[in-house]
Design an enzyme around this catalytic site. Structure first.
Site, mmCIF file in Angstrom:
data_model
loop_
_atom_site.group_PDB
_atom_site.id
_atom_site.type_symbol
_atom_site.label_atom_id
_atom_site.label_comp_id
_atom_site.label_asym_id
_atom_site.label_seq_id
_atom_site.Cartn_x
_atom_site.Cartn_y
_atom_site.Cartn_z
ATOM 1 N N GLU A 132 -6.596 -7.484 -0.316
ATOM 2 C CA GLU A 132 -7.363 -7.236 0.568
ATOM 3 C C GLU A 132 -8.892 -6.645 0.790
ATOM 4 O O GLU A 132 -8.746 -6.147 -0.383
ATOM 5 C CB GLU A 132 -6.507 -7.094 1.448
ATOM 6 C CG GLU A 132 -5.020 -6.993 1.727
ATOM 7 C CD GLU A 132 -4.463 -5.879 2.622
ATOM 8 O OE1 GLU A 132 -5.226 -5.386 3.761
ATOM 9 O OE2 GLU A 132 -3.816 -6.029 2.812
ATOM 10 N N GLU A 174 0.599 -1.232 0.125
ATOM 11 C CA GLU A 174 0.139 -0.215 0.185
ATOM 12 C C GLU A 174 1.314 1.257 0.060
ATOM 13 O O GLU A 174 0.434 2.366 0.404
ATOM 14 C CB GLU A 174 -0.926 -0.451 1.092
ATOM 15 C CG GLU A 174 -2.036 -1.309 1.290
ATOM 16 C CD GLU A 174 -3.203 -0.578 2.086
ATOM 17 O OE1 GLU A 174 -3.113 -0.030 2.867
ATOM 18 O OE2 GLU A 174 -4.334 -1.034 1.753
HETATM 19 C C1 GAL Z 1 -4.892 -3.063 4.723
HETATM 20 C C2 GAL Z 1 -3.843 -3.347 5.231
HETATM 21 C C3 GAL Z 1 -3.472 -4.397 6.218
HETATM 22 C C4 GAL Z 1 -5.013 -4.535 7.456
HETATM 23 C C5 GAL Z 1 -5.725 -3.594 7.056
HETATM 24 C C6 GAL Z 1 -6.916 -3.937 7.095
HETATM 25 O O1 GAL Z 1 -4.630 -1.262 4.713
HETATM 26 O O2 GAL Z 1 -2.776 -3.626 3.884
HETATM 27 O O3 GAL Z 1 -1.910 -4.936 6.312
HETATM 28 O O4 GAL Z 1 -4.025 -2.559 8.329
HETATM 29 O O5 GAL Z 1 -5.753 -2.749 6.003
HETATM 30 O O6 GAL Z 1 -8.250 -4.011 6.796
#
Ligand code: GAL
Length: 740
Positions: A449, A369
């Site tokens: 994710e 990210e």
């Molecule tokens: C994302 C991140 C993860 C975690 C997640 C929580 O932005 O890559 O490590 O923090 O959010 O939803």
């Protein structure tokens, strides 16, 4: 001859405690702690004796990982170090050893040094200090086998070949001259191919070909072969073995193909942390996590967010057929030049450690990210492609229209949740790849994710919220299954994890898992599990605690039943049973849509209203028209059984085993709001990790036991009302963890 022996025992920690590795510098409470307690320096020391058989040999210590910035001293002299907290390093002792006793000192720094990735910004996880993976002592001849790479060529052909590249370790700059021998065997030890050649340079490459009648490594049938390498020189013999597999793995604009067959990726992200012991649980716990992901959650892939994980974990992924997307350390922040150099190094370290694992199908070469940094990411991609032309690269971002330097555009798509967050579009599970990439053409694309912080859900949360948690995971999976341009989706995340104060619920936990920190499933775990074939396992999980007044306004409708059955029967009290089919209208694309029971199936009168009698229920799942699985609910649950389940009845010396404690009602279901404490006593050949008296959370708790001696470990778990349950775990005689 090469010997690699475990060097985990008898370390002196901070000048006072005798400890065994893997070790966490500070054992933490379950939640609500100050994460700064481990953010300082710690000292480990170990005394060992020079052995007469070491004379003339090369001696080194192999650290699998140390968090972080390790500095190593022998007899007070600085002999090497390693900044990164996730990759292995080897320190040569040879020139510094003294006759008699020697003292190895390792100083580690648990502070978040902004010059070392992932530090410098804020990160949503903790990096627990300690020598938290295994340490080995390696003794070899002066000329020995160094790095070796095994590449399977034309894996799909009837006649296959293997390309092997080896570097010779030659720290004394001897003349390289010797005989090299390579042999491939199958699991039963039968020799399938062999080769012998003269060696006269530091690097050797050769091909073993004409390999016929070999099986592919696949997620269903992960066939592994063994490569044994032997080097004979004047000074002696050196031998190593590794396993490998034949497979092709390719992300295309039309999806992901494993051995030419399209496989929709269904995965979750994994942090390698555990309650109390942080990162420091060894082989058994690592292997168990892989099994939970593959066998309980029925995933086909895990993403090692956000760093290279234990080799025990990756070896097991190879053995059980779980695909891996491996990442370098990092989270949103990019540091200064030295930091960037470390990041480029980390790509190389990760790939050189792991290029022989058939389970790994993708290298993450971007800081998770982070914003575009073309100069940096051109380099990380170059390093990855040069070292390993056989695998594609990925770079996980949350920004759209980012420059596509990698082979696969990997996106954290948190759009679901936007609708209630002032977003200006209706509820959307996933965006199309074109909307994200901004490109006119389709590219290989994977969702890495979703959900996570958009809908944190505790296992103790209200049933209604947990049902919505389930629906959100299902919606995204359904959208991924329904879009040919999306290779699949990897949810955030497998297990709840301890985190910094700036994230999570204030308790230093991100409750983002589909399982809790003990790896006990929340309902959402079954959104994944129920996608498997019934021939693998028949799944039936009604998303309910079965109570009249747990939800707002009361009742249990709409009731999601996560299942891979063809039809569900619900028998409520003595009422006429109803048969209900999966909701294909709402979830057209999932391999197995859930059954959703609502007012289409039951009138309010039938199920009863607030103030009416609440009754027992039986859910039955049907396959091929026949009852295949059943779950019963009682309308008047009381604590009935104290269940204590260890993952293994027998463990090795100096290893760990997880034990889960549950309080069940008369029907065998957990009591979701039972908060009473249990007392855990461990005696005999092991010790308990974590506190003695713990509350149940959502009807269960867990703990790990570490074996310390040969013999029996005695567990006894007691509860005021339910009495005491005793159990024994056998420690296997004299077996210690050896490197593979
Ligand atoms: C994302 C991140 C993860 C975690 C997640 C929580 O932005 O890559 O490590 O923090 O959010 O939803």
């Amino acid at each position: 001859m090469r010997t690699v022996t475990v060097f985990n025992g008898d370390w002196l920690f901070e000048g006072k405690d005798e400890v065994c590795l893997p070790h966490t510098a500070v054992e933490l409470p379950f939640s609500y702690f100050d994460e700064k307690v481990y953010q300082r320096e710690f000292k480990y020391e170990k005394i060992f004796w020079m052995q007469s058989e070491w004379i003339g040999k090369e001696i080194s210590v192999l650290f699998e990982a140390v968090m972080s910035n390790a500095k190593v001293f022998l007899n007070g002299e600085f002999i090497g170090g390693h900044k990164d907290g996730y990759t292995p390093f080897e320190i040569r002792l040879t020139a510094h050893l003294e006759n008699g006793h020697n003292k190895l000192t390792v100083i580690i720094d648990g502070s978040e040094n902004p010059n070392i990735p992932p530090f410098g910004g804020r990160i949503d996880y903790l990096t627990f200090a300690g020598i938290y993976r295994d340490v080995f002592l390696k003794v070899t001849e002066p000329l020995s086998i160094g790095l070796y790479k095994v590449e399977t060529l034309d894996a799909m052909a009837a006649s296959k070949s293997v390309a092997v590249t080896i570097e010779i370790d030659n720290p004394r700059n001897h003349n390289v001259l010797g005989q090299f021998y390579a042999e491939i065997t199958d699991l039963s030890g039968d020799v399938l191919a062999e080769k012998s050649l003269l060696v006269d340079s530091k690097e050797i490459s050769f091909i073993l070909d004409n390999l016929i009648n070999l099986d592919l490594w696949d997620i269903q049938n992960p066939v592994l072969y063994t490569l044994r390498l032997r080097l004979d020189t004047d000074s002696g013999r050196d031998t190593v073995t590794t396993h490998f597999g034949f497979r092709t793995a390719e992300f295309t604009p039309d999806g992901f193909f494993l051995n030419g067959r399209e496989v929709k990726i269904r995965g979750l992200n994994r942090h390698q942390s555990y309650p109390y012991s942080g990162y420091a649980l060894g082989k058994n716990a690592q292997e168990r996590d892989a099994e939970i992901l593959k066998n309980d959650l029925k995933l086909n892939l895990v993403r090692t967010s956000h760093y290279p994980q234990s080799k025990w974990f990756l070896d097991h992924c190879d053995r059980i057929g779980l695909l891996v997307f491996e990442e370098i350390p990092g989270w949103q922040h990019i540091g200064e030049d030295d930091w960037k150099t470390e990041t480029i190094e980390n790509v190389g370290r990760m790939i050189r450690r792991d290029w022989n694992h058939p389970s790994i199908i993708l290298w993450g070469v971007r800081i998770n990210e982070s914003n575009d940094d073309d100069a940096l990411y051109a380099q990380t991609n170059r390093v990855a492609h040069e070292l390993d032309p056989t695998r594609q690269t990925a770079g996980v971002r949350y920004i759209s229209e980012s420059n596509m330097l990698e082979d696969v555009y990997t996106m954290n798509d948190f759009i679901l949740g936007d609708f209630e967050n002032g977003g200006n579009r209706p509820r959307t599970a996933l965006r199309s790849q074109k909307e994200i990439t901004g490109l006119n053409n389709s590219v290989p694309y994977l969702v890495t994710e979703f959900n996570g912080h958009m809908f944190p859900t505790k296992s103790t949360d209200q049933e209604q919220r947990q049902a919505e948690h389930v629906i959100r995971h299902l919606e995204v999976l359904d959208a991924a299954y329904g879009d040919d341009n999306i290779s699949g989706a990897i949810g955030w995340c497998a297990f709840d994890y301890n985190t910094h104060k700036d994230f999570g619920s204030g308790d230093r936990i991100c409750h983002h898992g589909v399982m809790d920190m003990f790896r006990e499933p929340k309902f959402a775990a079954y959104a994944y599990a129920s996608q498997c074939e019934p021939s693998d396992e028949i799944i039936l999980k009604p998303v309910t605690f079965w109570a009249r007044g747990e939800r707002n306004i009361g009742g249990v409708l709409p009731l999601i039943v996560l299942t891979n059955c063809e039809e569900i029967e619900l028998q409520y009290g003595d009422h006429k049973p109803k048969m209900i089919k999966p909701d294909r209208e709402r979830f057209p694309n999932l391999p197995n849509a859930p059954v959703i029971i609502d007012r289409r199936h039951f009138s309010e009168d039938e199920l009863g209203l607030w103030g009416m009698k609440w009754e027992d229920a039986v859910f039955t799942g049907y396959i091929d028209g026949k009852p295949a699985i059943e779950q019963r609910f009682t309308s008047e649950p009381v604590p009935t059984v104290l269940e204590v389940k260890a993952d293994m009845a027998e463990i090795d010396l100096k290893s760990v085993v997880r034990v889960i404690v549950r309080v069940l009602d008369q029907a065998g279901n957990k009591l979701p709001f039972f908060p009473e404490p249990v007392t855990i006593d461990v005696s005999g050949a092991g010790r308990r990790i974590g506190p003695r008296v713990v509350p149940l959370r959502a009807g269960s708790t867990g703990f790990w036991v570490q074996s310390e001696d040969n013999g029996l470990i005695k567990l006894s778990v007691s509860h005021d009302r339910l009495g005491t349950v005793d159990q024994k775990i056998q420690v296997r005689l004299g077996v210690d963890n050896e490197p593979s």
